[in-house]
Design a protein around this motif. Structure first.
Motif, mmCIF file in Angstrom:
data_model
loop_
_atom_site.group_PDB
_atom_site.id
_atom_site.type_symbol
_atom_site.label_atom_id
_atom_site.label_comp_id
_atom_site.label_asym_id
_atom_site.label_seq_id
_atom_site.Cartn_x
_atom_site.Cartn_y
_atom_site.Cartn_z
ATOM 1 N N ASN A 1 -1.411 1.480 -4.402
ATOM 2 C CA ASN A 1 -2.529 0.123 -4.879
ATOM 3 C C ASN A 1 -1.661 -1.007 -5.258
ATOM 4 O OD1 ASN A 1 -4.569 2.005 -4.044
ATOM 5 N ND2 ASN A 1 -4.913 2.751 -5.614
ATOM 6 N N TYR A 2 -0.547 -1.475 -4.980
ATOM 7 C CA TYR A 2 0.451 -2.503 -4.980
ATOM 8 C C TYR A 2 -1.037 -4.035 -4.892
ATOM 9 C CZ TYR A 2 3.294 0.511 -4.121
ATOM 10 O OH TYR A 2 3.837 2.431 -4.036
ATOM 11 N N TRP A 3 -1.337 -3.655 -4.286
ATOM 12 C CA TRP A 3 -2.762 -5.115 -3.997
ATOM 13 C C TRP A 3 -3.499 -5.433 -4.466
ATOM 14 C CZ3 TRP A 3 -8.362 -4.113 -2.436
ATOM 15 C CH2 TRP A 3 -8.531 -2.457 -2.363
ATOM 16 N N LEU A 4 -4.013 -3.993 -5.111
ATOM 17 C CA LEU A 4 -4.860 -3.658 -6.114
ATOM 18 C C LEU A 4 -4.589 -4.381 -7.511
ATOM 19 C CD1 LEU A 4 -8.027 -3.310 -6.558
ATOM 20 C CD2 LEU A 4 -7.546 -1.246 -6.649
ATOM 21 N N SER A 5 -3.436 -4.417 -7.527
ATOM 22 C CA SER A 5 -2.860 -4.501 -9.095
ATOM 23 C C SER A 5 -2.929 -6.133 -9.042
ATOM 24 C CB SER A 5 -0.992 -3.918 -9.550
ATOM 25 O OG SER A 5 -0.393 -4.760 -8.649
ATOM 26 N N ASP A 6 -2.460 -6.833 -7.913
ATOM 27 C CA ASP A 6 -1.994 -7.788 -7.406
ATOM 28 C C ASP A 6 -3.659 -8.723 -7.963
ATOM 29 O OD1 ASP A 6 0.459 -7.525 -6.767
ATOM 30 O OD2 ASP A 6 -0.255 -7.855 -4.607
ATOM 31 N N MET A 7 -5.060 -8.192 -7.347
ATOM 32 C CA MET A 7 -5.596 -8.497 -7.660
ATOM 33 C C MET A 7 -6.738 -8.308 -9.162
ATOM 34 S SD MET A 7 -7.932 -6.799 -4.556
ATOM 35 C CE MET A 7 -7.035 -7.635 -3.023
ATOM 36 N N VAL A 8 -5.951 -7.657 -10.123
ATOM 37 C CA VAL A 8 -6.434 -7.670 -11.371
ATOM 38 C C VAL A 8 -6.163 -8.152 -12.450
ATOM 39 C CG1 VAL A 8 -6.186 -5.634 -13.551
ATOM 40 C CG2 VAL A 8 -7.248 -4.870 -10.636
ATOM 41 N N ALA A 9 -4.133 -8.067 -11.498
ATOM 42 C CA ALA A 9 -3.576 -9.840 -12.293
ATOM 43 C C ALA A 9 -4.092 -10.893 -12.235
ATOM 44 C CB ALA A 9 -2.215 -9.580 -12.269
ATOM 45 N N ALA A 10 -4.602 -10.919 -10.704
ATOM 46 C CA ALA A 10 -5.372 -12.623 -10.541
ATOM 47 C C ALA A 10 -6.487 -12.753 -12.080
ATOM 48 C CB ALA A 10 -6.035 -12.611 -9.152
ATOM 49 N N LEU A 11 -6.883 -11.713 -11.252
ATOM 50 C CA LEU A 11 -8.548 -11.927 -12.879
ATOM 51 C C LEU A 11 -8.447 -12.316 -13.593
ATOM 52 C CD1 LEU A 11 -10.413 -8.507 -10.701
ATOM 53 C CD2 LEU A 11 -11.679 -11.497 -10.874
ATOM 54 N N ASP A 12 -6.936 -11.572 -14.186
ATOM 55 C CA ASP A 12 -6.611 -11.117 -15.507
ATOM 56 C C ASP A 12 -6.144 -12.995 -15.636
ATOM 57 O OD1 ASP A 12 -6.770 -8.678 -16.467
ATOM 58 O OD2 ASP A 12 -4.685 -8.301 -16.189
ATOM 59 N N TRP A 13 -5.650 -13.388 -15.016
ATOM 60 C CA TRP A 13 -4.400 -15.131 -14.539
ATOM 61 C C TRP A 13 -6.014 -15.584 -15.371
ATOM 62 C CZ3 TRP A 13 -5.465 -19.881 -13.537
ATOM 63 C CH2 TRP A 13 -4.689 -21.134 -13.625
ATOM 64 N N PHE B 1 0.863 -1.546 -0.008
ATOM 65 C CA PHE B 1 -0.093 0.157 0.134
ATOM 66 C C PHE B 1 0.847 1.133 0.101
ATOM 67 C CE2 PHE B 1 -2.608 -3.550 1.484
ATOM 68 C CZ PHE B 1 -3.849 -3.180 0.899
ATOM 69 N N LEU B 2 2.054 0.913 0.421
ATOM 70 C CA LEU B 2 2.868 2.603 0.305
ATOM 71 C C LEU B 2 2.859 2.716 -0.922
ATOM 72 C CD1 LEU B 2 5.269 3.772 2.111
ATOM 73 C CD2 LEU B 2 6.616 3.411 0.229
ATOM 74 N N ALA B 3 2.405 4.596 -0.550
ATOM 75 C CA ALA B 3 2.111 5.623 -1.764
ATOM 76 C C ALA B 3 3.037 6.684 -1.789
ATOM 77 C CB ALA B 3 0.331 5.866 -1.085
ATOM 78 N N THR B 4 3.183 7.004 -2.712
ATOM 79 C CA THR B 4 4.715 8.018 -2.824
ATOM 80 C C THR B 4 4.310 8.570 -4.034
ATOM 81 O OG1 THR B 4 5.755 6.669 -4.573
ATOM 82 C CG2 THR B 4 6.500 6.546 -2.074
ATOM 83 N N SER B 5 5.347 9.790 -4.376
ATOM 84 C CA SER B 5 5.260 10.535 -5.798
ATOM 85 C C SER B 5 5.507 9.850 -6.456
ATOM 86 C CB SER B 5 5.702 12.205 -5.223
ATOM 87 O OG SER B 5 6.936 12.001 -4.901
ATOM 88 N N GLN B 6 6.252 9.514 -6.707
ATOM 89 C CA GLN B 6 6.860 8.769 -8.018
ATOM 90 C C GLN B 6 6.082 7.358 -8.295
ATOM 91 O OE1 GLN B 6 10.451 8.619 -8.257
ATOM 92 N NE2 GLN B 6 9.548 10.473 -6.840
ATOM 93 N N SER B 7 6.549 7.729 -9.683
ATOM 94 C CA SER B 7 5.558 7.220 -10.665
ATOM 95 C C SER B 7 5.214 5.962 -11.118
ATOM 96 C CB SER B 7 5.446 7.380 -12.527
ATOM 97 O OG SER B 7 6.658 6.923 -12.429
#
Length: 684
Positions: free
Chosen positions: A297-309, A286-292
Motif C-alpha cells: 500500500n505504498y501507493w495509498l500512502s502517496d495519495m494520503v501524502a498528496a491530500l496532506d499537501w 504494491f509489493l506486500a511483505t512481512s517486514q514492518s
C-alpha cells in the motif's frame, strides 16, 4: 528527468532573476487574480473568445493600470468583443463590494471608463476606487503547444516556498509540484512542504510502468499538478472547491499528466481548483511483505501524502480545503474506495465520486499480506532474490532493475490489509464500520465491461462464457441473458459477453455499494448514475470500433444515434471538457453540449455536495445549453434504500430504477452483496 522538463525548470530560475520585469504574484499586485471567460468547450473554434483577468482590489484608474502592467497586460477593452454576458458572474459571486463597476480601457479623449456587469459603460472620475478588468492575452494551451514564457508566468507564495507557474487563456497552471519526500523503495511516503524557489512550469516525470521506462519516468515521481481560475492575495480571500483526480490504469499504468485529464476547462468552466497526481504503480507501489516498513500500500500512502499537501497549501492556490472532492475512474475509483476505507485518509475530503469502480479482489476486496505471499515469493524468485530470510530477499529486491519489477507476468498490483492504511478487507458497508461524513456519487458507463470481453472464435455461447470465466449454465439457464439474433453470430455472442462483463465487473458491484451504504447509513447521501453516451478515447479503444459510433456517408465522424457500445472510459473527454483539445471533433450537435452538461454536473457536486447545477450560477455564466437541460428535467434526487433510482445521463437525462437487478442475482452479486459477510470468501 526528460530533457524538455529539465530545460523548463532551468528557464524559470532565469526568469526569476530578471531585474526588469519580475514575475508577478497576487501579493506584489496587492489583489486577488481571477481569470474569467465563458469557455463553452469549443476551444479556438468558439465564437465566444472574450477573456479577462479580474483584479478584485479597489483602487484608482492609475492603480488599475499598474496592476495590469505588472501582468504584462493592459486594461480590458470590451469593444474587442460582442459577448459580454459572462461578466454577470462578477455580480453573482459578489467579487466586489461595489457590485457592477470595473475599470476598463479608455478610448482617446473619453476620460476614465468603467463597465457594469451588464455590459454598460460610463465615465467615472479617475480617482474612484474600483476593481479592474485586465486584458487576458495568454493563448489557449494545447497538447502540442503550451507557452510558459515570462509574459505568462505568475508566482504563488505558500509556506516557505515561492512557486512559479504560468497561465493560459483558461486558468493558472502549476505543474510538477513535489508533494512528498521520496521514500526508499518499498517504504511509505510522507507529505513534504515545498521550500525555496520552485518551478511549476512542466510536469514531473511519471511513475515507472511498462509503457514508460525511459527518462520521462522515474521512481522519484511523486508530483501533483494544479489548475485554478483564482489566486488569492491573502487568507481572507474567497476560495474555490477542489476536485482531486486519481487516474486509472489497473494500478499498473497511468499519469497525472495525461492530457485527457487536463484540468484547465474543468477549472475554468466549473469555477473549481483541479488537482491531479502521480502515485507508485505495479510492484513498486504494491509489493506486500512481512517486514514492518514494507507491508504494501505504498501507493495509498502517496495519495494520503498528496491530500496532506492539499490540506496545507491549496488555499494559497485559491482552493478551499474544506471542500475537497476525491474522484477517479476505474482503478482511480478503486483508489477512492480505498481512501474511504482508510483510517489514514479520514478528514481530508468531504465528497467522493467513484466512476466505473471494478468489483472483486484487489478493487473492492483486499487480501491479507499472507494471502499475497505466493505472488511476493514469485517476484523474489523472478529477480534472483533467493536469500534464506525475507529481510535479505527484500534487500535484494530493493536493488533490482525497476523496469523489470513493473513488467512481465511476475508483478503485484493489489491493495492488501496492511494494518495501517487498510485495516479491513473492504470498505465496510454492512454497518460494522464507521459512518462517513462524505457525500458520495457513484455510477458506471452503460457498457462498461465491453472492452474486457473479447470476440470469440467459437459460435457456441456456452463455450464462450466458460472460456471467459463465467458460469455458463447459470447465465444461460436463467433466460435473463438471451443471445441476440441479429444474424451476425460473432457479434451476437460478443453482445452477450459484453453484457455479462458489464454486470459482473461494474454495474452489480456499484449498485450493491449504493444500496448497502444506504441500508447501513454509511454515507449521509448517495447519488447513483449510469451514462448512456460515450466518446471513446483516442488512446484506448479495445475491440476496435465496438466502442465507436458507426461511421456513415452522412456522418463520417460517427453517428451517436446509431447503436454502439458506451464503453469504459467513454465519459472522460466529456467530464473534463477535453474532446476538442485531444483532437476529437464533435460527431454531431450534441457532443459538446453533453460535455458541458456533464462537466457542469460534476463540478456542481464538488461545489455544493449535490449534482444539480444551480440555475443562477448557470445564467450568470451564460451557460445556456446546460440551463435548457436543467429546466426541462426534474432535479437529480439522492438514491434511497426504498427507492433505488439512478440518473441516466444522456442528451436527455432521466430517472430509472437500478438496472439488471435480476441479472445481478444470477451472477451472485445481488443488491445486498456487501451486506452479506459470506462474500468475504471471494477474497483470494
Amino acid at each position: 528527468m526528460a530533457p524538455l522538463v529539465g530545460l523548463a525548470r532551468c528557464l524559470v530560475f532565469l526568469s526569476l532573476a530578471r531585474d526588469v520585469v519580475p514575475v508577478p504574484s497576487p501579493q506584489s499586485i496587492r489583489s486577488d487574480l481571477t481569470i474569467l471567460t465563458h469557455n463553452d468547450l469549443y476551444g479556438n473554434s468558439s465564437t465566444r473568445q472574450a477573456a479577462t483577468i479580474v483584479l478584485s482590489a479597489r483602487g484608482s484608474r492609475s492603480n488599475a493600470e499598474s496592476g495590469c502592467k505588472a501582468l504584462q497586460e493592459t486594461l480590458w477593452d470590451p469593444a474587442d468583443h460582442t459577448e459580454l454576458d459572462f461578466l454577470r458572474y462578477l455580480e453573482y459571486e459578489n467579487a466586489s463590494d461595489d457590485i457592477g463597476h470595473y475599470w476598463i480601457r479608455s478610448r482617446s479623449n473619453t476620460g476614465c471608463r468603467a463597465i457594469t456587469t451588464l455590459g454598460k459603460i460610463k465615465a467615472i472620475p479617475c480617482d474612484t476606487k474600483l476593481p479592474a478588468l485586465c486584458s487576458q492575452s495568454a493563448p489557449l494551451g494545447s497538447t502540442s503547444s503550451n507557452n510558459t514564457g515570462p509574459a505568462w508566468q505568475t508566482t504563488v507564495r505558500t509556506g516557505e516556498a515561492t512557486v512559479v507557474g504560468y497561465r493560459d487563456k483558461l486558468a493558472f497552471r502549476f505543474l510538477g509540484l513535489k508533494y512528498a519526500s521520496y521514500p526508499a523503495r518499498f517504504t511509505y511516503s510522507a507529505y513534504q512542504a515545498p521550500r525555496g524557489q520552485v518551478s511549476a512550469l512542466a510536469y514531473g516525470p511519471g511513475c515507472i510502468q511498462s509503457s514508460c521506462t525511459d527518462a520521462s519516468c522515474s521512481e522519484q515521481c511523486l508530483y501533483l499538478n494544479i489548475w485554478t481560475p483564482h489566486l488569492p492575495s491573502n487568507a481572507r480571500s474567497s476560495k474555490k472547491a477542489v476536485m482531486f483526480w486519481i487516474h486509472g490504469g489497473a494500478f499498473m499504468s497511468g499519469f497525472g499528466s495525461d492530457t485527457t485529464f487536463d484540468g484547465g476547462s474543468m477549472a475554468s468552466r466549473g469555477d473549481v481548483v483541479v488537482v491531479t497526481i502521480n502515485y507508485r504503480l505495479s510492484t513498486l507501489g504494491f509489493l506486500a511483505t512481512s517486514q514492518s516498513k514494507s507491508r504494501g500500500n505504498y501507493w495509498l500512502s502517496d495519495m494520503v501524502a498528496a491530500l496532506d499537501w492539499v490540506q496545507n497549501h491549496i488555499q494559497d492556490f485559491g482552493g478551499d480545503k474544506e471542500r475537497v472532492t476525491i474522484f477517479g475512474q476505474s482503478a482511480g475509483a478503486a483508489s477512492v474506495r480505498a481512501l474511504l476505507a482508510s483510517p489514514r485518509a479520514k478528514g481530508r475530503f468531504s465528497r467522493a465520486i467513484m466512476q466505473s469502480c471494478p468489483g472483486g479482489t484487489g478493487y473492492s476486496l483486499y487480501p491479507s499480506i499472507a494471502e499475497a505471499t505466493n505472488k511476493t515469493n514469485a517476484i523474489y524468485a523472478a529477480n534472483g532474490c533467493t536469500q534464506q530470510n525475507e529481510a535479505g530477499r527484500l534487500a535484494c529486491l530493493q536493488k533490482a532493475d525497476p523496469a523489470k519489477l513493473v513488467t512481465g507476468t511476475t508483478t503485484y498490483n493489489f491493495p492488501v490489509v496492511d494494518g495501517t492504511y487498510l485495516t479491513s478487507s473492504e470498505l465496510l458497508l454492512d454497518g460494522s464500520g464507521p459512518s462517513l461524513d462524505v457525500a458520495l456519487m457513484t455510477g458506471v458507463m452503460r457498457d462498461d465491461g465491453a472492452p474486457f470481453s473479447s470476440f470469440s472464435k467459437s459460435l457456441n455461447a456456452s463455450q464462450t462464457l466458460t472460456d471467459q470465466g463465467y458460469d455458463a449454465d447459470d447465465i444461460l439457464g436463467s433466460d435473463l441473458f438471451p443471445v441476440p439474433q441479429s444474424g451476425n453470430a460473432t457479434l451476437d455472442i460478443f453482445n452477450l459477453t459484453a453484457r455479462v462483463a458489464t454486470d459482473a465487473m461494474f454495474r452489480c458491484p456499484t449498485q450493491s455499494t449504493g444500496f448497502s451504504a444506504l441500508k447501513s447509513k454509511v454515507f449521509p447521501v448517495v447519488y447513483s448514475y449510469e451514462i448512456d453516451r460515450g466518446f471513446q478515447l483516442v488512446s484506448w479503444s479495445p475491440n476496435p470500433r465496438t466502442c465507436e459510433a458507426p461511421k456513415t456517408a452522412e456522418d463520417p465522424l460517427g453517428d451517436p444515434n446509431l447503436p454502439y457500445w458506451k464503453c469504459h472510459s467513454g465519459e472522460l473527454y466529456y467530464e473534463f471538457g477535453t474532446a476538442i483539445r485531444e483532437g476529437r471533433q464533435p460527431r454531431d450537435q450534441e457532443d459538446i453540449p453533453f460535455s458541458q452538461y456533464l462537466l457542469d454536473t460534476w463540478t456542481a457536486f464538488g461545489r455544493t455536495k449535490h449534482p444539480n447545477p444551480d440555475l443562477g450560477f448557470l445564467q450568470a455564466r451564460g451557460f445556456t445549453n446546460t440551463s435548457a437541460v436543467v429546466k426541462k428535467i426534474t432535479p437529480w434526487k439522492p438514491t434511497s434504500a426504498r427507492d433505488l433510482k439512478l440518473r441516466v445521463l444522456d442528451v436527455r437525462p432521466r430517472d430509472e430504477g437500478f438496472r439488471e437487478v435480476k441479472q445481478c442475482e444470477v451472477l451472485k452479486l445481488p443488491m445486498d452483496y456487501y451486506l452479506d459477510s459470506s462474500h468475504s470468501a471471494d477474497v483470494k
